[in-house]
Design a protein around this motif. Structure first.
Motif, PDB file in Angstrom:
ATOM      1  N   MET A 167       0.849  -1.207   0.000  1.00  0.00           N
ATOM      2  CA  MET A 167       0.000   0.000   0.000  1.00  0.00           C
ATOM      3  C   MET A 167       0.883   1.254   0.000  1.00  0.00           C
ATOM      4  O   MET A 167       1.806   1.349   0.814  1.00  0.00           O
ATOM      5  CB  MET A 167      -0.897  -0.004   1.239  1.00  0.00           C
ATOM      6  N   ASN A 168       0.630   2.149  -0.935  1.00  0.00           N
ATOM      7  CA  ASN A 168       1.481   3.341  -0.987  1.00  0.00           C
ATOM      8  C   ASN A 168       1.102   4.315   0.146  1.00  0.00           C
ATOM      9  O   ASN A 168       0.020   4.225   0.745  1.00  0.00           O
ATOM     10  CB  ASN A 168       1.395   4.011  -2.370  1.00  0.00           C
ATOM     11  N   PRO A 169       2.007   5.230   0.451  1.00  0.00           N
ATOM     12  CA  PRO A 169       1.786   6.140   1.602  1.00  0.00           C
ATOM     13  C   PRO A 169       0.482   6.930   1.483  1.00  0.00           C
ATOM     14  O   PRO A 169      -0.218   7.121   2.469  1.00  0.00           O
ATOM     15  CB  PRO A 169       2.996   7.063   1.562  1.00  0.00           C
ATOM     16  N   ARG A 170       0.148   7.350   0.278  1.00  0.00           N
ATOM     17  CA  ARG A 170      -1.069   8.141   0.101  1.00  0.00           C
ATOM     18  C   ARG A 170      -2.317   7.333   0.462  1.00  0.00           C
ATOM     19  O   ARG A 170      -3.231   7.827   1.128  1.00  0.00           O
ATOM     20  CB  ARG A 170      -1.141   8.635  -1.346  1.00  0.00           C
ATOM     21  N   ALA A 171      -2.300   6.068   0.009  1.00  0.00           N
ATOM     22  CA  ALA A 171      -3.439   5.190   0.318  1.00  0.00           C
ATOM     23  C   ALA A 171      -3.529   4.939   1.826  1.00  0.00           C
ATOM     24  O   ALA A 171      -4.628   4.864   2.387  1.00  0.00           O
ATOM     25  CB  ALA A 171      -3.272   3.872  -0.424  1.00  0.00           C
ATOM     26  N   LYS A 172      -2.348   4.835   2.463  1.00  0.00           N
ATOM     27  CA  LYS A 172      -2.333   4.630   3.919  1.00  0.00           C
ATOM     28  C   LYS A 172      -2.970   5.827   4.634  1.00  0.00           C
ATOM     29  O   LYS A 172      -3.774   5.676   5.549  1.00  0.00           O
ATOM     30  CB  LYS A 172      -0.894   4.464   4.414  1.00  0.00           C
TER      31      LYS A 172
END
Lengths: 225, 94
Positions: free
Chosen positions: B1-6
Protein backbone atom coordinates in the motif's frame (compact mmCIF):
# COMPACT_ATOMS: atom_id res chain seq x y z
CA UNK A 1 10.63 35.79 41.67
CA UNK A 2 9.25 38.54 39.45
CA UNK A 3 6.37 37.66 37.13
CA UNK A 4 5.69 40.26 34.46
CA UNK A 5 2.18 41.35 33.35
CA UNK A 6 2.79 39.58 30.02
CA UNK A 7 3.43 36.34 31.88
CA UNK A 8 0.09 36.73 33.66
CA UNK A 9 -1.63 37.14 30.28
CA UNK A 10 0.11 33.98 29.05
CA UNK A 11 -0.87 32.12 32.19
CA UNK A 12 -4.50 33.25 31.84
CA UNK A 13 -4.55 31.94 28.24
CA UNK A 14 -3.05 28.64 29.43
CA UNK A 15 -5.60 28.26 32.24
CA UNK A 16 -8.59 29.01 29.97
CA UNK A 17 -7.26 26.53 27.38
CA UNK A 18 -6.65 23.90 30.05
CA UNK A 19 -10.17 24.32 31.49
CA UNK A 20 -11.74 23.81 28.04
CA UNK A 21 -9.59 20.73 27.36
CA UNK A 22 -10.32 19.19 30.76
CA UNK A 23 -14.04 19.87 30.17
CA UNK A 24 -13.81 18.00 26.88
CA UNK A 25 -11.92 15.09 28.45
CA UNK A 26 -14.54 14.72 31.19
CA UNK A 27 -17.80 15.28 29.30
CA UNK A 28 -16.79 14.31 25.72
CA UNK A 29 -19.41 16.42 23.94
CA UNK A 30 -20.11 15.50 20.27
CA UNK A 31 -17.75 17.28 17.89
CA UNK A 32 -20.25 19.58 16.20
CA UNK A 33 -19.36 22.96 14.76
CA UNK A 34 -19.73 24.81 18.05
CA UNK A 35 -17.54 22.37 20.01
CA UNK A 36 -14.92 22.42 17.27
CA UNK A 37 -14.81 26.22 17.38
CA UNK A 38 -14.26 26.00 21.13
CA UNK A 39 -11.54 23.38 20.72
CA UNK A 40 -9.88 25.53 18.07
CA UNK A 41 -9.55 28.11 20.81
CA UNK A 42 -8.31 25.54 23.35
CA UNK A 43 -5.69 23.69 21.29
CA UNK A 44 -4.89 26.44 18.77
CA UNK A 45 -5.35 30.11 19.51
CA UNK A 46 -4.76 30.21 23.28
CA UNK A 47 -1.71 27.86 23.38
CA UNK A 48 -0.16 29.86 20.51
CA UNK A 49 -0.63 33.03 22.58
CA UNK A 50 1.00 31.30 25.55
CA UNK A 51 3.88 30.07 23.39
CA UNK A 52 4.49 33.48 21.81
CA UNK A 53 4.56 35.27 25.16
CA UNK A 54 6.62 32.40 26.58
CA UNK A 55 9.18 32.95 23.81
CA UNK A 56 9.38 36.66 24.57
CA UNK A 57 9.75 36.07 28.30
CA UNK A 58 12.09 33.12 27.82
CA UNK A 59 14.45 35.03 25.56
CA UNK A 60 14.41 37.96 27.98
CA UNK A 61 15.16 35.57 30.85
CA UNK A 62 18.29 34.32 29.09
CA UNK A 63 19.82 37.77 29.58
CA UNK A 64 19.70 37.62 33.37
CA UNK A 65 22.34 36.35 35.78
CA UNK A 66 19.81 33.94 37.28
CA UNK A 67 19.64 32.07 33.96
CA UNK A 68 23.44 31.80 33.60
CA UNK A 69 23.72 30.88 37.27
CA UNK A 70 21.14 28.11 37.01
CA UNK A 71 23.99 25.78 35.96
CA UNK A 72 25.95 24.86 39.11
CA UNK A 73 29.25 25.30 37.27
CA UNK A 74 28.61 29.06 37.16
CA UNK A 75 28.02 29.41 40.91
CA UNK A 76 31.46 30.87 41.66
CA UNK A 77 31.35 33.21 38.67
CA UNK A 78 28.00 34.62 39.81
CA UNK A 79 29.11 34.82 43.46
CA UNK A 80 32.25 36.73 42.47
CA UNK A 81 30.36 39.07 40.15
CA UNK A 82 27.97 39.96 42.97
CA UNK A 83 30.60 40.18 45.72
CA UNK A 84 30.74 43.85 46.83
CA UNK A 85 34.35 43.36 48.02
CA UNK A 86 35.61 41.69 44.85
CA UNK A 87 37.99 43.63 42.63
CA UNK A 88 37.58 41.44 39.56
CA UNK A 89 36.52 43.05 36.29
CA UNK A 90 33.28 41.06 36.44
CA UNK A 91 32.46 42.42 39.90
CA UNK A 92 33.46 46.01 39.09
CA UNK A 93 31.23 46.01 36.03
CA UNK A 94 28.34 44.19 37.73
CA UNK A 95 28.18 47.00 40.27
CA UNK A 96 27.23 49.53 37.60
CA UNK A 97 23.64 50.06 36.57
CA UNK A 98 24.38 49.44 32.86
CA UNK A 99 25.41 45.86 33.65
CA UNK A 100 23.83 44.93 36.98
CA UNK A 101 21.68 41.83 36.81
CA UNK A 102 22.55 41.37 33.12
CA UNK A 103 26.32 41.61 33.47
CA UNK A 104 27.04 38.13 32.03
CA UNK A 105 25.01 38.89 28.92
CA UNK A 106 26.20 42.46 28.37
CA UNK A 107 29.88 41.42 28.44
CA UNK A 108 29.63 38.07 26.65
CA UNK A 109 27.04 38.75 23.96
CA UNK A 110 28.04 39.21 20.35
CA UNK A 111 27.33 42.63 18.97
CA UNK A 112 26.41 43.51 15.39
CA UNK A 113 23.52 42.67 13.07
CA UNK A 114 23.44 38.94 13.81
CA UNK A 115 24.75 39.32 17.35
CA UNK A 116 21.57 38.22 19.06
CA UNK A 117 21.18 35.07 16.97
CA UNK A 118 24.88 34.22 17.27
CA UNK A 119 24.73 34.69 21.03
CA UNK A 120 21.79 32.31 21.26
CA UNK A 121 23.59 29.75 19.08
CA UNK A 122 26.60 30.05 21.37
CA UNK A 123 24.29 29.52 24.32
CA UNK A 124 23.02 26.30 22.75
CA UNK A 125 26.65 25.20 22.59
CA UNK A 126 26.96 25.86 26.31
CA UNK A 127 23.85 23.77 26.97
CA UNK A 128 25.35 20.93 24.94
CA UNK A 129 28.66 21.14 26.81
CA UNK A 130 26.87 21.23 30.15
CA UNK A 131 24.69 18.22 29.37
CA UNK A 132 27.45 16.19 27.77
CA UNK A 133 30.23 16.91 30.25
CA UNK A 134 30.02 19.56 32.94
CA UNK A 135 26.75 18.46 34.54
CA UNK A 136 28.57 15.47 36.00
CA UNK A 137 31.42 17.46 37.58
CA UNK A 138 31.35 19.10 40.98
CA UNK A 139 32.66 22.65 41.23
CA UNK A 140 36.25 21.64 42.04
CA UNK A 141 36.45 19.39 39.02
CA UNK A 142 34.71 21.82 36.71
CA UNK A 143 36.58 25.04 37.56
CA UNK A 144 39.94 24.19 35.94
CA UNK A 145 38.13 22.94 32.83
CA UNK A 146 35.94 26.01 32.31
CA UNK A 147 37.35 28.32 29.68
CA UNK A 148 35.95 30.87 27.29
CA UNK A 149 35.02 29.36 23.91
CA UNK A 150 37.05 31.91 21.96
CA UNK A 151 39.23 34.85 23.04
CA UNK A 152 37.24 37.71 24.56
CA UNK A 153 36.80 40.45 21.99
CA UNK A 154 37.96 43.97 22.81
CA UNK A 155 34.99 45.09 20.69
CA UNK A 156 32.78 44.17 23.62
CA UNK A 157 34.78 46.47 25.95
CA UNK A 158 34.71 49.17 23.30
CA UNK A 159 30.90 49.26 23.30
CA UNK A 160 31.35 51.51 26.36
CA UNK A 161 35.05 52.40 26.40
CA UNK A 162 35.23 53.94 22.95
CA UNK A 163 39.06 54.44 23.08
CA UNK A 164 38.58 57.99 21.84
CA UNK A 165 38.09 59.81 25.14
CA UNK A 166 40.63 62.22 26.56
CA UNK A 167 40.94 60.50 29.94
CA UNK A 168 41.25 57.03 28.41
CA UNK A 169 43.94 58.19 26.01
CA UNK A 170 45.71 59.92 28.85
CA UNK A 171 46.71 56.52 30.23
CA UNK A 172 50.18 55.81 28.87
CA UNK A 173 49.55 52.08 28.26
CA UNK A 174 46.36 52.80 26.34
CA UNK A 175 48.04 55.40 24.20
CA UNK A 176 51.00 53.18 23.38
CA UNK A 177 48.84 50.20 22.46
CA UNK A 178 45.98 52.04 20.81
CA UNK A 179 46.00 50.19 17.47
CA UNK A 180 46.63 46.81 19.11
CA UNK A 181 43.69 47.38 21.45
CA UNK A 182 41.37 48.49 18.67
CA UNK A 183 42.27 45.54 16.45
CA UNK A 184 42.19 43.11 19.36
CA UNK A 185 45.82 42.06 19.08
CA UNK A 186 46.27 42.89 22.78
CA UNK A 187 43.39 41.89 25.01
CA UNK A 188 42.06 44.37 27.56
CA UNK A 189 41.32 41.42 29.84
CA UNK A 190 44.77 39.87 29.81
CA UNK A 191 47.11 39.31 32.74
CA UNK A 192 49.40 42.20 31.79
CA UNK A 193 46.55 44.70 31.41
CA UNK A 194 43.34 44.72 33.45
CA UNK A 195 43.56 41.03 34.31
CA UNK A 196 41.05 38.29 33.76
CA UNK A 197 37.42 39.09 34.33
CA UNK A 198 37.06 36.05 36.59
CA UNK A 199 40.54 35.79 38.17
CA UNK A 200 39.55 33.19 40.81
CA UNK A 201 39.21 30.67 37.99
CA UNK A 202 42.80 31.16 36.81
CA UNK A 203 46.07 29.95 38.29
CA UNK A 204 47.72 32.56 40.59
CA UNK A 205 50.57 33.25 38.20
CA UNK A 206 48.11 34.39 35.54
CA UNK A 207 46.17 36.81 37.72
CA UNK A 208 47.21 40.44 38.21
CA UNK A 209 48.68 41.57 41.49
CA UNK A 210 46.60 43.42 44.08
CA UNK A 211 48.24 46.66 43.03
CA UNK A 212 47.11 46.16 39.43
CA UNK A 213 43.65 45.19 40.55
CA UNK A 214 43.38 48.34 42.67
CA UNK A 215 44.56 50.49 39.80
CA UNK A 216 41.77 48.95 37.70
CA UNK A 217 39.28 49.83 40.41
CA UNK A 218 40.48 53.41 40.49
CA UNK A 219 40.11 53.74 36.74
CA UNK A 220 38.50 56.97 35.58
CA UNK A 221 34.76 57.25 35.32
CA UNK A 222 33.11 56.18 32.04
CA UNK A 223 32.89 59.80 30.97
CA UNK A 224 35.78 60.47 28.67
CA UNK A 225 36.57 56.79 28.18
CA UNK B 1 0.00 0.00 0.00
CA UNK B 2 1.48 3.34 -0.99
CA UNK B 3 1.79 6.14 1.60
CA UNK B 4 -1.07 8.14 0.10
CA UNK B 5 -3.44 5.19 0.32
CA UNK B 6 -2.33 4.63 3.92
CA UNK B 7 -3.11 8.24 4.81
CA UNK B 8 -6.50 8.03 3.09
CA UNK B 9 -7.32 4.81 4.92
CA UNK B 10 -6.33 6.44 8.21
CA UNK B 11 -8.50 9.49 7.48
CA UNK B 12 -11.44 7.21 6.58
CA UNK B 13 -11.21 5.06 9.69
CA UNK B 14 -9.82 7.32 12.41
CA UNK B 15 -12.02 8.13 15.37
CA UNK B 16 -12.43 11.89 15.67
CA UNK B 17 -13.24 11.81 19.36
CA UNK B 18 -10.18 9.67 20.12
CA UNK B 19 -7.97 12.07 18.14
CA UNK B 20 -9.48 14.95 20.11
CA UNK B 21 -8.67 13.18 23.38
CA UNK B 22 -5.03 12.77 22.29
CA UNK B 23 -4.94 16.43 21.21
CA UNK B 24 -6.25 17.52 24.62
CA UNK B 25 -3.80 15.36 26.59
CA UNK B 26 -0.85 16.57 24.51
CA UNK B 27 -2.11 20.14 24.74
CA UNK B 28 -2.27 19.95 28.53
CA UNK B 29 1.30 18.59 28.73
CA UNK B 30 2.57 21.29 26.36
CA UNK B 31 0.77 24.05 28.28
CA UNK B 32 2.18 22.77 31.57
CA UNK B 33 5.73 22.94 30.21
CA UNK B 34 5.19 26.38 28.68
CA UNK B 35 3.61 27.74 31.88
CA UNK B 36 6.43 26.36 34.06
CA UNK B 37 8.95 28.60 32.28
CA UNK B 38 6.92 31.70 33.13
CA UNK B 39 7.66 31.23 36.83
CA UNK B 40 10.97 29.40 36.94
CA UNK B 41 13.41 30.99 34.52
CA UNK B 42 16.32 28.62 34.92
CA UNK B 43 17.79 26.95 31.86
CA UNK B 44 15.82 23.69 32.19
CA UNK B 45 12.28 25.19 32.20
CA UNK B 46 13.11 27.82 29.57
CA UNK B 47 14.72 25.30 27.22
CA UNK B 48 11.97 22.75 27.88
CA UNK B 49 9.23 25.29 27.15
CA UNK B 50 10.80 26.56 23.95
CA UNK B 51 11.57 23.12 22.53
CA UNK B 52 9.67 20.17 24.01
CA UNK B 53 6.68 22.20 25.22
CA UNK B 54 6.12 23.95 21.93
CA UNK B 55 6.76 20.73 20.00
CA UNK B 56 4.08 18.88 21.96
CA UNK B 57 1.71 21.86 21.61
CA UNK B 58 2.24 21.88 17.85
CA UNK B 59 1.51 18.14 17.68
CA UNK B 60 -1.70 18.73 19.62
CA UNK B 61 -2.80 21.42 17.18
CA UNK B 62 -1.84 19.18 14.24
CA UNK B 63 -4.15 16.46 15.58
CA UNK B 64 -6.97 18.99 15.74
CA UNK B 65 -6.29 19.92 12.11
CA UNK B 66 -6.50 16.22 11.20
CA UNK B 67 -10.00 16.19 12.71
CA UNK B 68 -10.92 19.20 10.58
CA UNK B 69 -9.58 17.45 7.48
CA UNK B 70 -11.59 14.30 8.29
CA UNK B 71 -14.73 16.43 8.62
CA UNK B 72 -14.05 18.22 5.35
CA UNK B 73 -13.61 14.88 3.55
CA UNK B 74 -16.95 13.67 4.82
CA UNK B 75 -18.81 16.90 4.32
CA UNK B 76 -21.37 17.05 1.55
CA UNK B 77 -21.14 20.24 -0.37
CA UNK B 78 -24.35 21.21 -2.10
CA UNK B 79 -23.87 22.80 -5.50
CA UNK B 80 -24.85 26.43 -5.56
CA UNK B 81 -28.32 27.05 -7.06
CA UNK B 82 -28.00 28.62 -10.48
CA UNK B 83 -29.73 31.95 -10.79
CA UNK B 84 -33.00 32.03 -12.79
CA UNK B 85 -32.67 33.30 -16.32
CA UNK B 86 -34.30 36.67 -16.71
CA UNK B 87 -37.65 36.62 -18.46
CA UNK B 88 -37.87 38.77 -21.57
CA UNK B 89 -39.85 41.93 -20.96
CA UNK B 90 -42.97 41.98 -23.06
CA UNK B 91 -43.68 45.20 -24.77
CA UNK B 92 -47.14 46.75 -24.38
CA UNK B 93 -47.69 46.53 -28.14
CA UNK B 94 -47.90 42.70 -27.97
Amino acid sequence: MHVSPLSWIALTCAIVAAVIMVYYLIYRPPLNGRVKALMMLAVGVLPIMTAMIGNLEGLAATEHQAFCGSCHTMDMHIADANDPDSLSLAAIHSRTIKFGDKSCYVCHKDYGMFGYAMTKLGGMGHVYMFLSEFAWYDMEEALPKIHIARPFKNDNCMQCHSTTGRIWNGVADHNGLLEDLRTGTTSCASAGCHGYAHPFSKPDEETPSDVEAHSALEAPSPEGT
Amino acid sequence: MNPRAKVEKFLDNASRSRLMVYACVLGLIGLALMSWSLFDQGWIPVMAAMSVGQGIGTLSFALFLVIVIIDLRKAEFRPSIPSQPMKPIKSEDD
